[in-house]
Design a protein around this motif. Sequence first.
Motif, PDB file in Angstrom:
ATOM      1  N   THR A 155       4.680   3.875   2.580  1.00 46.55           N
ATOM      2  CA  THR A 155       5.000   5.001   1.927  1.00 46.55           C
ATOM      3  C   THR A 155       6.303   4.597   0.823  1.00 46.55           C
ATOM      4  O   THR A 155       6.816   3.594   0.672  1.00 46.55           O
ATOM      5  N   SER A 156       6.246   5.242  -0.327  1.00 40.77           N
ATOM      6  CA  SER A 156       7.235   5.213  -1.197  1.00 40.77           C
ATOM      7  C   SER A 156       8.789   4.879  -1.115  1.00 40.77           C
ATOM      8  O   SER A 156       9.655   4.473  -1.471  1.00 40.77           O
ATOM      9  N   HIS A 161       0.777  -0.964   0.197  1.00 45.58           N
ATOM     10  CA  HIS A 161      -0.021  -0.039   0.000  1.00 45.58           C
ATOM     11  C   HIS A 161       0.943   1.233   0.117  1.00 45.58           C
ATOM     12  O   HIS A 161       1.883   1.179   0.707  1.00 45.58           O
ATOM     13  N   ILE A 162       0.440   2.256  -0.618  1.00 45.28           N
ATOM     14  CA  ILE A 162       1.230   3.479  -0.692  1.00 45.28           C
ATOM     15  C   ILE A 162       0.341   4.699  -0.288  1.00 45.28           C
ATOM     16  O   ILE A 162      -0.810   5.044  -1.067  1.00 45.28           O
ATOM     17  N   TYR A 163       0.370   5.469   1.050  1.00 43.49           N
ATOM     18  CA  TYR A 163      -0.673   6.354   1.230  1.00 43.49           C
ATOM     19  C   TYR A 163       0.015   7.628   1.118  1.00 43.49           C
ATOM     20  O   TYR A 163       1.356   7.890   1.523  1.00 43.49           O
ATOM     21  N   SER A 164      -0.801   8.694   0.860  1.00 46.48           N
ATOM     22  CA  SER A 164      -0.275   9.918   0.749  1.00 46.48           C
ATOM     23  C   SER A 164      -0.322  10.725   2.231  1.00 46.48           C
ATOM     24  O   SER A 164      -1.156   9.985   3.240  1.00 46.48           O
ATOM     25  N   LEU A 165       0.177  11.753   2.554  1.00 47.25           N
ATOM     26  CA  LEU A 165       0.103  12.323   3.837  1.00 47.25           C
ATOM     27  C   LEU A 165      -1.302  12.587   4.441  1.00 47.25           C
ATOM     28  O   LEU A 165      -1.627  12.593   5.647  1.00 47.25           O
ATOM     29  N   GLU A 166      -2.103  13.147   3.459  1.00 41.12           N
ATOM     30  CA  GLU A 166      -3.512  13.457   3.453  1.00 41.12           C
ATOM     31  C   GLU A 166      -4.014  12.216   3.946  1.00 41.12           C
ATOM     32  O   GLU A 166      -5.037  12.245   4.962  1.00 41.12           O
TER      33      GLU A 166
END
Length: 520
Positions: free
Chosen positions: A437-438, A391-396
């Motif tokens: 995260t990336s 999974h890759i999530y954004s800060l938001e």
Amino acid sequence: MRFFSIKTFCKMASAAKKPKLSTLASVNTEETTTDLNSFMQKIQAKREETAESILHYKFNRKRLRIISQEQTVSDNCEGIVYWMSRDSRVQDNWAFLFAQKLALKNEVPLHVCFCLISKYLDASVRQFHFLVKGLEKVAAECKKLNISFHLLEGSGAEALPQWVADHKIGAVVCDFNPLRVPLGWLEGCKKKLKKDVPLIQVDAHNIVPCWEASDKQEYSARTIRNKINSKLSEYLTDFPPLIKHPFTSKFEPEPIDWDEAIESREADKSVGPVNWARPGYDEAMKMLKSFIEKRLKIFSSKRNDPTQDACSNLSPWFHFGQISVQRVALCVQEYKTKHTECVNAFLEEAIVRRELADNFCFYCEHYDSIKGASNWAQKTLDDHRKDKRTHIYSLEQLSKAETHDELWNSAQLQLVKEGKMHGFLRMYWCKKILEWTSTPEDALRYSIYLNDHYSIDGRDPNGYVGCMWSTCGIHDQGWAERTVFGKIRYMNYDGCKRKFNVAAFVARYGGKVHKYTSKK
Ligand SMILES: Cc1cc2nc3c(=O)[nH]c(=O)nc-3n(C[C@H](O)[C@H](O)[C@H](O)COP(=O)(O)OP(=O)(O)OC[C@H]3O[C@@H](n4cnc5c(N)ncnc54)[C@H](O)[C@@H]3O)c2cc1C
């Protein structure tokens, strides 16, 4: 998100009903307030038993370092100032005490200046509120002690040197903070102060002064533990009282509008004060008293269970220096015979682990960057840089607690709503940010941002070290190699299920499972 004014927030905070479950918001210190005064009076009696005042007490000069070339206070000065920054309290404060010692010796008035900047890192109104409302109480206490309190606008480098010159101040005593920004203020102040004014720094935050505990960056708790513990007989001593100052200032401090001081900061107003942690020394004392009476006895067995109320919860007041860790250690160690294991466990956290964090930030200039990690950790993270992330999530998405993991989301909601996440979950939370995260650099940036923005105790050496420990193995060792993490220690959901009742924690904070949508 809705935006509220500070005043509305304060009203909301005090009007909020206490939830039935044992959330942080329900940490109940109210019932102990009736005898809080006697608890505080006993402590004051101990100070008075220690010495009549700091003038009658042999100050351990290893607690201070002279920053300026000038070492002596000029004969015709008109006052001494304590430049308060990290340690915003009156009693049990070695920097304040040393300033009073100089003022008494030179028979001049004593002043306190706090230099308030408009923006500090990722701090929100939540933290400025805690700081400024705590200072309001400090100012009131100073007034009773015939000490003038001044709130200056701007950093210590910008605002203080001119104020010192204008008021013919003979010496500046400041407290110690190992972080980059406050060290910059110290450097700036040193450059701009008149050459004949000594600038003296006292470590009022650590029990063993940071420069005395060790003269180098320590590898881990194992390498610093004995260095600290072997010096406790010298430094873990009682404090003399800060007394009513006998020399009165010839000028009045400027009046302070405390609410306006909060309102006018450049800080996110949507993150406001929290109900369970109110600012000030008296509130810290309530929390300490309730810890000793109710939670200390289960500290060693239950402190890693986020569904239990076993921790001290003192970190907000420690962070702002509204209570002295040394005072807390003195109070807690009185229970050593009764609750030996718990007292030892608490002192290990509050002294060894906390002072290790200051050691890291003081001696490692890259304390908040992957560059600050050991070579093995940097290499292993690099080796796994291209590993596929599930999974890759954004800060938001992280900020809004919108991951596929309801435990993680619940921990994030605890942070956002209550301004503090349980210590065990902080590790899980941060390790999952690395996993989702990336790059490790993004992971570290996001975790530091979220911790600094929402947590009352954020922007602290403990926070940088906590994020660095989780993301890049600071103070830890290499573990079995796996994807993304490489040799960095891994934590998972099943491990949490084995340790505590995950469902109960999730029910309490209401984290939902969110459908995964990658927003790289
Ligand atoms: C990712 C992450 C982020 C963190 N961010 C912060 C932060 O911003 N501010 C902060 O004060 N702590 C931080 N910590 C450390 C620790 O989690 C908190 O100090 C603790 O949860 C505070 O709650 P308490 O006061 O009830 O602690 P207690 O368990 O009652 O411990 C008493 C005191 O000991 C010290 N302490 C406890 N655990 C640690 C630790 N692991 N490292 C250093 N000191 C410790 C703290 O000063 C704490 O207040 C972080 C840890 C991690 C893993």
